[in-house]
Design an enzyme around this catalytic site. Structure first.
Site, PDB file in Angstrom:
ATOM      1  CG  ASP A  21      18.157  36.841   3.336  1.00 39.22           C
ATOM      2  OD1 ASP A  21      18.464  35.796   3.937  1.00 39.22           O
ATOM      3  OD2 ASP A  21      18.980  37.506   2.671  1.00 39.22           O
ATOM      4  CD  GLU A  23      22.418  38.194   1.846  1.00 39.19           C
ATOM      5  OE1 GLU A  23      23.650  38.012   2.089  1.00 39.19           O
ATOM      6  OE2 GLU A  23      21.584  37.281   1.902  1.00 39.19           O
ATOM      7  CG  HIS A 178      25.005  34.115  -0.884  1.00 39.72           C
ATOM      8  ND1 HIS A 178      24.569  33.527   0.286  1.00 39.72           N
ATOM      9  CD2 HIS A 178      25.766  33.183  -1.518  1.00 39.72           C
ATOM     10  CE1 HIS A 178      25.068  32.306   0.363  1.00 39.72           C
ATOM     11  NE2 HIS A 178      25.780  32.073  -0.714  1.00 39.72           N
TER      12      HIS A 178
END
Length: 231
Positions: A21, A23, A178
């Site tokens: 992941d 960000e 997030h």
């Protein structure tokens, strides 16, 4: 060539799935900063695929990187907070790639394959960073990936990570979402749940139709006959 293998190499045709992941400071992999990245390593415990370790990094934006205000508000990340411990992008990717290559070697896998929720997005940022720093030993397959959005749509009729986790009976806290670490670990749980459920339903190992099994037997018999003739 070594004939050694492992359950995860056999399950994913010698690819090691690694959940990623990212960000970011925007949506453009070429121009926008990577602010956080997490890689979750997977392995089998018995016949169950499970997450085993997370490598998490806060990243210093590369020189000239774009930071969209809307993206910073969405993630809640302040890249210039005085207490934020972050490392240059090139150091982060060298370290992360090193861990992945070590895991590949241990699992007797020839390549890593990126698993992500909207995998194309994360894959694009990983490729862009590797190219930006001329990192030749990128362990990931250059274009193939495993997307949990598509898998979740098939398994649960959901595409949003939080909703897919709920459908899979996986806890999800939107207050801490997030973060690359949190989202990667939840994506890893979701991916493992779907892989394990497919196995429990009898989908793995795949059962060959009788016609293909007979064809395989005929091929083996033909090979044996040829070997005997050659002798």
């Amino acid at each position: 060539m070594s004939d050694e293998t492992s359950p995860i190499a056999e399950r994913f045709r010698s690819f090691l799935p690694v959940v990623i992941d990212v960000e970011c400071g925007g949506f453009n992999a070429q121009t926008d900063a990577i602010l956080e990245i997490a890689a979750v390593m997977l392995d089998f415990e018995g016949d169950q695929l499970v997450p085993v370790k997370t490598h998490f990094y806060r990243v210093v934006p590369f020189p000239g990187a774009n930071l969209e205000e809307s993206s910073l508000k969405f993630t809640g990340i302040d890249p210039y907070h005085p207490l934020r411990v972050a490392y240059p992008e090139v150091e982060v990717f060298r370290d992360m790639f090193g861990h992945i290559r070590t895991a590949m070697k241990s699992a007797h896998c020839k390549r890593a394959i990126l698993v992500g929720h909207n995998a194309h997005f994360d894959h694009g940022f990983v490729r862009a960073a590797a190219e930006r720093h001329n990192l030749k030993r990128n362990p990931f397959h250059p274009f193939s990936s495993l997307d949990t959005v598509s898998m979740s749509a098939l398994c649960f009729g959901q595409t949003v990570l939080a909703r897919a986790c709920k459908a899979a009976a996986i806890s999800f806290n939107p207050e801490v979402a997030h973060s690359a670490r949190y989202d990667a670990e939840k994506t890893a749980e979701l991916f493992c749940t779907m892989v394990n459920r497919w196995q429990a339903f009898g989908g793995w190992p795949p059962a060959l139709p009788d016609s293909l099994e007979q064809e395989g037997s005929t091929d083996q018999e033909d090979t044996a006959d040829e070997d005997q003739s050659a002798g």
